[in-house]
Design an enzyme around this catalytic site. Structure first.
Site, short mmCIF file in Angstrom:
data_model
loop_
_atom_site.label_atom_id
_atom_site.label_comp_id
_atom_site.label_asym_id
_atom_site.label_seq_id
_atom_site.Cartn_x
_atom_site.Cartn_y
_atom_site.Cartn_z
N ARG A 89 102.78 9.59 -30.27
CA ARG A 89 104.13 10.14 -30.24
C ARG A 89 105.11 9.09 -29.72
NH1 ARG A 89 102.25 13.62 -32.96
NH2 ARG A 89 102.23 15.85 -32.56
N GLU A 98 115.73 -8.16 -28.33
CA GLU A 98 117.03 -8.79 -28.52
C GLU A 98 117.03 -9.67 -29.76
OE1 GLU A 98 117.68 -12.32 -28.00
OE2 GLU A 98 115.51 -12.55 -27.94
N HIS A 132 107.39 10.11 -41.32
CA HIS A 132 106.30 10.56 -40.44
C HIS A 132 105.15 11.06 -41.32
CE1 HIS A 132 104.42 12.18 -36.91
NE2 HIS A 132 104.29 13.36 -37.49
O1 LIG Z 1 101.67 14.19 -35.65
C1 LIG Z 1 100.94 14.91 -36.19
C2 LIG Z 1 100.02 15.84 -35.56
O2 LIG Z 1 100.05 16.02 -34.33
O3 LIG Z 1 99.24 16.46 -36.29
#
Ligand SMILES: O=CC(=O)O
Length: 372
Positions: A306, A320, A338
């Site tokens: 995450r 930078e 994602h």
């Molecule tokens: O990010 C995806 C999940 O937790 O399945």
């Protein structure tokens, strides 16, 4: 150093190469929704025998041949709240069995929750949409939170425990995809795959050879969190002749990989650092400035967890002179949505697991993948 990290609630994945020249390379996961691509996809067979992983599973697992439990028509009146679209297949399977309440389709959400609080006994969440204490309090009849994700960091687990609410997730079935992608991103960053693609498309290849990139085979891979996904990454990296090291709360002497008792020590001793642990209060900012510095200018960070695993402010300050928005225009940037578990096969077996957990709960059978 090259970094790949999820930022925010798992919606951005950034791989960044910090080179001795101080040029930085990023691969962000951006918050695009994934379900649309699955809506029109045809069913496909899966490569994994999920039935053997979950022997209690009565049917389905991505088979698209599922049948609602006709012997239990009473389930039809059970309110299952879904806060956002996640998978059309999941919606379809839930609608066959339960009274599916799609929160995103109603304009007056608070009023809708009030009106239906007497019948909502289940909630389906995912990596983005969880059940916090406030929502749980609004649903006095809630019995189970079934997550369409392996991560349960968006669910207030303490509140669920306090109220006796069961929680399930979708482990195992997505492990391969996420581990595959970790290796894919490592290769994309080290071998500059996206940048090379642009080099060809823009016609620059006619002017001369592309610059040399970095070899992956044989690099030491350090893994933070050697759970299901961490082990799957290790197995794949071994096929690239990579020595494997890891950090976890406790050493796993049964494994042949080298254990480091701190993330800084692990980062100092590997070329590619993979974050594969769940997000908890203990693992928030597990990759801080000290770890980024320990990884060094040639290191690679792959975050398949995450966003909050990485101290974003420290990360940006280490990059930078660009700020994240400016990365969009850089040649050495790889952008992905994602998509860690985002294959048709995996999302369908995840959906089946959500449905199976809900059915098991309401039929008073053991949950397949309980968290609580
Ligand atoms: O990010 C995806 C999940 O937790 O399945």
């Amino acid at each position: 150093m090259a970094l790949t990290t999820t930022i925010g609630f798992g919606c951005k994945l950034i791989s960044i190469c910090l080179h001795p020249t101080r040029r930085r390379h990023f691969t962000p996961f951006l918050p695009f929704h994934w379900s649309s691509s699955l809506n029109t996809a045809q069913p496909q067979t899966t490569g994994h025998n999920y039935q053997s992983t979950y022997p209690n599973l009565s049917h389905r697992f991505g088979s698209h041949q599922s049948k609602p439990s006709t012997e239990n028509p009473t389930m039809e009146s059970i309110g299952v709240l879904m806060p956002a679209p996640m998978s059309s297949y999941l919606e379809q399977e839930l609608e066959k069995r339960f009274n599916l309440l799609k929160l995103w389709t109603v304009p007056q959400k608070s009023q809708f929750l009030k009106d239906n609080s007497g019948s909502i006994r289940a909630f389906v969440g995912n990596a983005r949409n969880g059940a916090d204490a406030e929502l749980i309090e609004k649903l006095p009849k809630l019995e189970i939170v079934a997550c369409f994700s392996v991560g349960v960091d968006k669910v207030d687990l303490n509140k669920c425990r306090e109220k006796g609410i069961r929680v399930t997730n979708t482990p195992d079935v997505l492990t391969d995809d996420v581990a595959d992608l970790a290796i894919g991103l490592t290769l994309a960053v080290l071998r500059r795959l996206c940048e090379s693609d642009r080099y060809v498309r823009s016609g620059q290849w006619k002017m001369g050879d592309y610059k040399l990139t970095t070899k992956f085979t044989g690099k030491t891979v350090g893994i933070i969190g050697l759970g299901r996904i961490g082990k799957a990454v290790a197995k794949r990296a071994e096929a690239f002749s990579c020595p494997i090291a890891y950090y976890s709360r406790t050493a796993k002497p049964e494994l042949k990989y080298k254990y480091y008792p701190s993330v800084v020590e692990l980062a100092s001793n590997c070329d590619v650092l993979v974050v594969a642990c769940p997000l908890t209060e203990e693992t928030r900012h597990i990759v801080n400035r000290e770890v980024i510095d320990a990884l060094g200018p040639k290191g690679v960070l792959i975050n398949i967890g995450r966003g909050p695993h990485v101290d974003e402010a420290e990360l940006v300050s280490a990059l930078e002179p660009e700020v994240p928005e400016q990365l969009f225009g850089l040649e050495n940037v790889v952008l992905l949505p994602h998509v860690g578990s985002g294959t048709v096969e995996t999302r369908n077996v995840m959906a089946d697991l959500v449905v199976e957990n809900l059915e098991a709960h309401f039929l008073k059978k053991p949950l397949l993948t309980p968290v609580i």
